[in-house]
Write an enzyme that holds these catalytic residues in place. Structure first.
Site, PDB file in Angstrom:
ATOM      1  N   GLU A   1      24.851  24.324 -33.010  1.00  0.00           N
ATOM      2  CA  GLU A   1      23.547  24.063 -32.376  1.00  0.00           C
ATOM      3  C   GLU A   1      23.387  22.572 -32.059  1.00  0.00           C
ATOM      4  O   GLU A   1      22.742  22.217 -31.078  1.00  0.00           O
ATOM      5  CB  GLU A   1      22.408  24.585 -33.257  1.00  0.00           C
ATOM      6  CG  GLU A   1      22.380  26.115 -33.274  1.00  0.00           C
ATOM      7  CD  GLU A   1      21.315  26.700 -34.194  1.00  0.00           C
ATOM      8  OE1 GLU A   1      20.228  26.120 -34.304  1.00  0.00           O
ATOM      9  OE2 GLU A   1      21.595  27.747 -34.815  1.00  0.00           O
TER      10      GLU A   1
ATOM     11  N   LYS B   1      15.057  24.841 -34.669  1.00  0.00           N
ATOM     12  CA  LYS B   1      14.993  23.449 -34.232  1.00  0.00           C
ATOM     13  C   LYS B   1      14.531  23.256 -32.794  1.00  0.00           C
ATOM     14  O   LYS B   1      13.887  22.273 -32.489  1.00  0.00           O
ATOM     15  CB  LYS B   1      16.374  22.823 -34.425  1.00  0.00           C
ATOM     16  CG  LYS B   1      16.757  22.806 -35.918  1.00  0.00           C
ATOM     17  CD  LYS B   1      17.856  21.847 -36.237  1.00  0.00           C
ATOM     18  CE  LYS B   1      19.209  22.376 -35.890  1.00  0.00           C
ATOM     19  NZ  LYS B   1      20.282  21.588 -36.520  1.00  0.00           N
TER      20      LYS B   1
ATOM     21  N   HIS C   1      23.392  20.154 -27.937  1.00  0.00           N
ATOM     22  CA  HIS C   1      22.562  19.056 -27.412  1.00  0.00           C
ATOM     23  C   HIS C   1      23.405  17.946 -26.790  1.00  0.00           C
ATOM     24  O   HIS C   1      22.850  17.004 -26.217  1.00  0.00           O
ATOM     25  CB  HIS C   1      21.728  18.429 -28.547  1.00  0.00           C
ATOM     26  CG  HIS C   1      20.644  19.308 -29.079  1.00  0.00           C
ATOM     27  ND1 HIS C   1      19.408  19.397 -28.490  1.00  0.00           N
ATOM     28  CD2 HIS C   1      20.611  20.127 -30.143  1.00  0.00           C
ATOM     29  CE1 HIS C   1      18.649  20.239 -29.179  1.00  0.00           C
ATOM     30  NE2 HIS C   1      19.365  20.696 -30.186  1.00  0.00           N
TER      31      HIS C   1
END
Ligand code: NAD
Length: 335
Positions: free
Chosen positions: A198, A128, A202
């Site tokens: 993951e 990603k 962010h």
């Protein structure tokens, strides 16, 4: 219906990583004629059987023992399962890498392992982050020399939605923006630990290393404070570099954000990509491609991943090696 003469099927394929996406991948492949799942690995072992793996047997062994290595027929316990599987199963034509990219350099290190092993075939990832795909781009020449066709960013986003943006761009003379908004609903975060870590990476105040170091209890405690929701905007997402590399739009015009509900299988919002541009007549317009709300993250990642694996195997058989992204190649439908 006639089709172009292409591949001898079933193709023998494998899955590395047997968590949420790896298990979904086994289920996706179970009814397929074009591909046969013959190999799978997790962090503690692998299984290889050229006659094909049974998805239910694999999933229940993994649930009971935490590894595929305990399965009687073909299972092997190993702490270097990827390396051992590559050596044990040179006939596998391609792998879907359903592995955590934790740390952010992990997938590139796996690609290097394949390069060093002398194995030739096709690898597909669903990574990603832009910085993760950039590491793969640096390996482009080494992959080509090794006889590996590597398809990067081939999940849902990046992947399906990036490819949809590439297609939508064709109506325009100039692209103004590509806006990806995703909604993900999963009933329980522990089914997709790497995906959720993951995503947490962010969040403001977090990064990949901090999210990786969090215990499961710490992740659960964080999700308690947000009612199970993770809302993200302006993410570092590789859709940008993939669309730039494909010559479609500069990366700063691509934005990605979304909402993940970790306590509800229903999507909190409809996943979509909006491509705004100017036509040759000077009109500004927006194409919107929206995924059906009933489609799960697993369906929208694993379907494209195997579609790109099939496309990659066709390229490989034509002697075309190196690195490709989901924005450059059309996935093939796996029957
Ligand atoms: P998960 O945490 O559920 O499972 C990870 C699996 O990898 C486990 O089986 C684990 O044992 C195995 N593993 C870990 N280290 C290993 C090693 N060294 N060797 C072999 N196996 C190892 O993961 P998940 O939630 O299914 O996510 C997999 C990846 O898919 C993540 O990187 C995530 O970001 C990515 N993803 C991409 C998209 C997209 O649209 N592009 C969407 C969702 C998830």
């Amino acid at each position: 219906m006639s089709t172009l003469p292409t591949l001898t099927t079933p193709l023998s394929v494998g899955v590395l990583g047997f968590g949420g996406l790896g298990q979904a991948a086994a289920r996706v492949l179970a009814p397929k004629r074009d591909m046969r799942l013959v190999a799978a690995a997790d962090g503690k072992g692998y299984i290889y059987d050229p006659a094909g793996l049974d998805a239910d047997t694999c999933i229940s062994a993994y649930a009971k023992t935490g590894t595929l290595g305990t399965i009687e027929t073909g299972g092997v316990l190993s702490h270097q399962s990827i390396q051992d599987l590559i050596e044990a199963a040179p006939q596998v034509q391609g792998y879907f890498l359903a592995l955590p990219n934790l740390p952010n350099t992990f997938m590139a290190s796996v690609a290097k392992q394949f390069i060093a092993s002398g194995w030739k075939g096709v690898l597909v990832d669903a990574m990603k982050r832009t910085s993760a795909v950039e590491q793969m781009i640096e390996l482009r020449d080494d992959l080509a020399k090794a006889g590996i066709t590597y398809m990067t960013g081939c999940g849902a986003t990046p992947g399906l939605l990036t490819a949809a943006a590439a297609l939508a761009a064709q109506s325009y003379a100039e692209i103004h923006s590509v806006k990806i908004t995703f909604g993900v609903g999963i009933a329980n975060w522990e089914a997709y630990r790497a995906t959720i870590r993951e995503d947490i990476a962010h969040m403001p105040g977090y990064d990949v290393d901090r999210a990786r170091a969090m215990s499961d209890a710490e992740v659960a405690a964080l999700l308690d404070t947000t009612n199970g929701l993770i809302s993200l905007e302006n993410m570092e997402h590789a859709d940008d570099i993939m669309l730039e590399l494909a010559g479609i739009v500069d990366r700063d015009r691509v934005t990605v954000g979304g909402v993940v509900d970790t306590r509800n299988a229903q999507k909190p919002l409809s996943t979509n990509v909006q491509v705004t541009g100017r036509t040759f007549e000077g009109k500004t317009s927006t194409h919107t491609f929206t995924l059906g709300d009933e489609t799960s993250m697993a369906a929208n990642v694993c379907g494209p991943a195997f579609g790109y694996l099939k496309a990659g195997i066709e390229l490989h058989q034509r002697g075309i090696y190196g690195l490709f992204t989901a924005a450059e190649i059309m996935p093939k439908f796996v029957r």
